[in-house]
Write a protein that holds these residues in place. Structure first.
Motif, mmCIF file in Angstrom:
data_model
loop_
_atom_site.group_PDB
_atom_site.id
_atom_site.type_symbol
_atom_site.label_atom_id
_atom_site.label_comp_id
_atom_site.label_asym_id
_atom_site.label_seq_id
_atom_site.Cartn_x
_atom_site.Cartn_y
_atom_site.Cartn_z
ATOM 1 N N THR A 35 1.660 -1.754 8.191
ATOM 2 C CA THR A 35 2.475 -1.523 7.005
ATOM 3 C C THR A 35 3.888 -1.143 7.427
ATOM 4 O O THR A 35 4.112 -0.606 8.513
ATOM 5 N N ALA A 71 -9.176 1.042 3.125
ATOM 6 C CA ALA A 71 -8.433 0.917 1.863
ATOM 7 C C ALA A 71 -8.141 -0.547 1.558
ATOM 8 O O ALA A 71 -8.161 -0.966 0.391
ATOM 9 N N VAL A 72 -7.872 -1.351 2.611
ATOM 10 C CA VAL A 72 -7.640 -2.788 2.420
ATOM 11 C C VAL A 72 -8.915 -3.451 1.894
ATOM 12 O O VAL A 72 -8.880 -4.227 0.929
ATOM 13 N N ALA A 125 -9.328 -2.605 -1.639
ATOM 14 C CA ALA A 125 -8.365 -3.307 -2.500
ATOM 15 C C ALA A 125 -8.811 -4.749 -2.749
ATOM 16 O O ALA A 125 -8.703 -5.260 -3.876
ATOM 17 N N VAL A 172 0.871 -1.176 0.000
ATOM 18 C CA VAL A 172 0.000 0.000 0.000
ATOM 19 C C VAL A 172 0.908 1.226 0.000
ATOM 20 O O VAL A 172 1.715 1.392 0.917
ATOM 21 N N ARG A 173 0.806 2.022 -1.047
ATOM 22 C CA ARG A 173 1.648 3.226 -1.171
ATOM 23 C C ARG A 173 3.124 2.918 -0.899
ATOM 24 O O ARG A 173 3.794 3.625 -0.130
ATOM 25 N N TRP A 232 -3.904 -8.849 -3.741
ATOM 26 C CA TRP A 232 -5.014 -8.903 -2.786
ATOM 27 C C TRP A 232 -6.055 -9.972 -3.117
ATOM 28 O O TRP A 232 -7.212 -9.862 -2.729
ATOM 29 N N GLU A 259 -4.558 -3.125 9.978
ATOM 30 C CA GLU A 259 -3.555 -3.288 8.929
ATOM 31 C C GLU A 259 -2.230 -2.760 9.467
ATOM 32 O O GLU A 259 -2.184 -1.703 10.106
#
Length: 379
Positions: free
Chosen positions: A254, A273-274, A277, A231-232, A315, A252
């Motif tokens: 990261t 966002a997860v 995705a 992610v990013r 994902w 999450e």
């Protein structure tokens, strides 16, 4: 309902659980210190006390008794820690237990836990150290042999009885057979190993070999390194809490390194966002949570477990990295929508689950007593 907690008095885990019990209108739990359990060779509980076990960590004296090493920051001694911890759990007598001694013994051995999950059809990374044909790892030479035999140029080397990324090495071999390892282990000049909050890279194979050779007597577990979704630009994984069979909380994590643990510089990500995705990739968020619930179902006599879920690039696919007996320290995190734990933190959700189970049991008991005139009590 009366709760008792085996833990370290003053520890934030014990304090947060006690807060949740009081918020539910119940009496403050009786705290039985791990230090007393270890010194006395056990503890006794009343038949109606609901007994929760909490982590023995973050207490130098308890850690010293379990690992037999005076410095709490040292990495070595986890084999001894495991033997003494599981013996201490088995020395607890009586009470209605929220954690099962046999299941804890499996969760705290990554090789046995991996084999249990795999046998139940839960997706896990490939591991040559798990299951009936498990390879025995006595040092770096064995790791090298496994990398070649199993075509594993990238793998994780983990302490079988480690936690919080202690002793974990993310090992890569390049096309020229050069070795690099990313780890939080600090190798001292005299060969001793220390946990560090700084993730570092070892580029010389002899340093990696020195670390692995020193860790091997405590037991090692090897896993294929699955490329994780990002992610990013930061690799991501999930910690999902399962309480009484339901996925109730998720976070999450990261990181810019292969180790996403929050205390090693990982950060909480954006769970929405997860979910987006997963759904954009054609998956369903409910199916992702179901993988975690299937993992937790391997431990039916333990109320609450934390499942580390690894999302593959794209994902679409997920694998379970670990199942943690004490994975519920997620302060200020409230329950997932539709989980039944909305608005509750991880500890309040567990108290609510115990109350629900308790009420259901007593309704059943009352019904049975009304029909037969006999009371049957079971845990």
């Amino acid at each position: 309902m009366r709760f008792a907690v085996v833990g370290n008095p003053g520890n934030r885990r014990v304090a947060l659980f006690a807060d949740a019990v009081r918020a539910a209108g119940l009496a403050t739990p009786r705290v039985v210190p791990w230090l007393d359990v270890l010194r006395a060779g056990g503890a006794d509980f009343d038949a109606d006390e609901i007994v929760r076990l909490d982590s023995p960590g973050e207490h130098p004296e308890v850690d010293g008794l379990l690992r037999g090493i005076p410095e709490a920051t040292r990495v070595e001694g986890t084999g001894r820690w495991y033997a003494r911890f599981t013996r201490a759990v088995r020395s607890l007598r009586g009470g209605v237990r929220l954690d099962d001694a046999g299941e804890l013994a499996v969760m705290f051995d990554k090789r046995r836990c991996h084999a249990t999950l795999a046998a139940a059809g839960v997706p896990v990374p490939d591991s040559p150290t798990s299951g009936p044909a498990a390879a025995r790892i006595t040092g770096w030479d064995d790791v090298r042999a496994v990398m070649r035999a199993h075509r594993m140029p990238r793998l994780f080397v983990k302490l079988a009885h480690g936690s919080s990324a202690s002793g974990v090495l993310a090992v890569e071999s390049s096309a020229g057979d050069r070795i690099r390892a990313t780890t939080s282990v600090e190798l001292a000049p005299d060969g001793r190993l220390f946990n560090s909050l700084r993730v570092r890279r070892y580029e010389r194979e002899r340093d990696v070999a020195a670390i692995v050779d020193r860790l091997a007597p405590d037991g090692l577990h090897l896993e294929r390194w699955l490329p994780k979704a990002a992610v990013r630009g930061r690799v991501a994984d999930l910690r999902v809490l399962v309480v009484a069979g339901r996925a109730t909380h998720a976070v999450e994590r990261t990181s810019t390194s292969p180790l996403t643990n929050l205390h090693l510089g990982g950060s909480r990500g954006d769970l929405d966002a997860v979910r987006d995705a997963v759904e954009t990739a054609g998956g369903r968020w409910a199916d992702v949570l179901a993988v975690c619930e299937r993992a937790a179902a391997c431990f039916p006599r333990t109320l609450c477990v934390g499942v580390d879920l690894l999302p593959a690039v794209g994902w679409r696919r997920f694998a379970v990295g670990e199942v943690n007996a004490f994975g519920d320290l997620l302060p200020r995190l409230t329950g997932l929508p539709g989980s039944g734990a909305e608005g509750l933190d991880t500890y309040a959700a567990q108290v609510a689950a115990v109350r629900h189970r308790h009420q259901r049991h007593h309704r059943h008991e009352h019904h049975h007593q009304h029909r037969t005139g006999t009371t049957h009590v079971s845990a």
